[in-house]
Design a protein around this motif. Structure first.
Motif, PDB file in Angstrom:
ATOM      1  N   UNK A  56      35.952  -8.387  51.365  1.00 44.66           N
ATOM      2  CA  UNK A  56      36.616  -7.928  50.147  1.00 44.66           C
ATOM      3  C   UNK A  56      35.672  -8.060  48.961  1.00 44.66           C
ATOM      4  N   UNK A  57      35.607  -6.983  48.174  1.00 45.78           N
ATOM      5  CA  UNK A  57      34.748  -6.960  46.995  1.00 45.78           C
ATOM      6  C   UNK A  57      35.553  -6.548  45.766  1.00 45.78           C
ATOM      7  N   UNK A  58      35.035  -6.895  44.615  1.00 48.97           N
ATOM      8  CA  UNK A  58      35.579  -6.418  43.341  1.00 48.97           C
ATOM      9  C   UNK A  58      35.013  -5.031  43.104  1.00 48.97           C
ATOM     10  N   UNK A  59      35.864  -4.075  42.797  1.00 50.00           N
ATOM     11  CA  UNK A  59      35.447  -2.700  42.556  1.00 50.00           C
ATOM     12  C   UNK A  59      35.671  -2.379  41.083  1.00 50.00           C
ATOM     13  N   UNK A  60      34.587  -2.017  40.386  1.00 51.35           N
ATOM     14  CA  UNK A  60      34.640  -1.714  38.959  1.00 51.35           C
ATOM     15  C   UNK A  60      33.918  -0.392  38.740  1.00 51.35           C
ATOM     16  N   UNK A  61      34.618   0.639  38.301  1.00 47.90           N
ATOM     17  CA  UNK A  61      34.024   1.974  38.156  1.00 47.90           C
ATOM     18  C   UNK A  61      33.290   2.175  36.844  1.00 47.90           C
ATOM     19  N   UNK A  62      33.614   1.428  35.806  1.00 55.09           N
ATOM     20  CA  UNK A  62      32.943   1.657  34.523  1.00 55.09           C
ATOM     21  C   UNK A  62      33.259   3.050  34.001  1.00 55.09           C
ATOM     22  N   UNK A  63      32.231   3.782  33.561  1.00 50.43           N
ATOM     23  CA  UNK A  63      32.444   5.085  32.946  1.00 50.43           C
ATOM     24  C   UNK A  63      32.303   6.269  33.869  1.00 50.43           C
ATOM     25  N   UNK A  64      32.488   6.072  35.186  1.00 49.31           N
ATOM     26  CA  UNK A  64      32.293   7.189  36.119  1.00 49.31           C
ATOM     27  C   UNK A  64      33.590   7.591  36.822  1.00 49.31           C
ATOM     28  N   UNK A  65      33.636   8.863  37.202  1.00 49.77           N
ATOM     29  CA  UNK A  65      34.652   9.396  38.106  1.00 49.77           C
ATOM     30  C   UNK A  65      34.054   9.349  39.499  1.00 49.77           C
ATOM     31  N   UNK A  66      34.833   8.949  40.506  1.00 49.29           N
ATOM     32  CA  UNK A  66      34.342   8.974  41.883  1.00 49.29           C
ATOM     33  C   UNK A  66      35.389   9.580  42.806  1.00 49.29           C
ATOM     34  N   UNK A  67      35.000  10.699  43.456  1.00 51.30           N
ATOM     35  CA  UNK A  67      35.818  11.312  44.503  1.00 51.30           C
ATOM     36  C   UNK A  67      35.361  10.719  45.826  1.00 51.30           C
ATOM     37  N   UNK A  68      36.310  10.356  46.682  1.00 48.51           N
ATOM     38  CA  UNK A  68      36.000   9.769  47.982  1.00 48.51           C
ATOM     39  C   UNK A  68      36.741  10.515  49.096  1.00 48.51           C
ATOM     40  N   UNK A  69      36.039  10.751  50.187  1.00 46.18           N
ATOM     41  CA  UNK A  69      36.640  11.298  51.403  1.00 46.18           C
ATOM     42  C   UNK A  69      36.314  10.301  52.512  1.00 46.18           C
ATOM     43  N   UNK A  70      37.328   9.669  53.086  1.00 48.40           N
ATOM     44  CA  UNK A  70      37.120   8.652  54.115  1.00 48.40           C
ATOM     45  C   UNK A  70      36.852   9.331  55.454  1.00 48.40           C
TER      46      UNK A  70
END
Length: 119
Positions: A56-70
């Protein structure tokens, strides 16, 4: 030069290996592999493939958009103050700027990512 980019998943070659920053490690010993596929000249739009092993990690996006396809595996996204959301192969989602939460990898998870913005 073509204006098409294909993700040749069977020909990615060796990935760039890493792990979470110490302050973002919450549980276990997750390891990352990352394959950069394409980016714009200014670096604002980037795309690639990422894989995480259990932990488990901390997820911090800041100023970005992220599209993900698993592509494979099972994980949970736990946005701060929200209920966990299970993600698995075939799922698609966008993490918006200022997203903060946890990424809990249950089974090694691989995704295609597209990021837009300033990291």
């Amino acid at each position: 030069m073509s204006n098409l980019t294909f993700f040749k998943l069977d020909k990615l070659g060796p990935g760039r290996e890493s792990g979470p920053l110490p302050e973002r490690l919450l549980e276990g010993n997750p390891r990352f592999s990352n394959w950069d596929v394409e980016q714009t000249a200014d670096g604002k739009l980037r795309t690639g493939v990422w894989e995480i092993t259990p932990g488990t990690i901390r997820s911090i996006k800041g100023g970005v958009w992220e599209y993900c396809h698993i592509l494979s595996g099972v994980s949970e996204l736990i946005e701060d103050g929200k209920e966990p959301i299970r993600i698995q192969a075939g799922d698609n989602f966008v993490m918006k700027p200022d997203y903060v939460g946890k990424w809990r990898c249950i089974e090694t998870t691989r995704k295609i990512w597209i990021v837009y913005g300033n990291a």
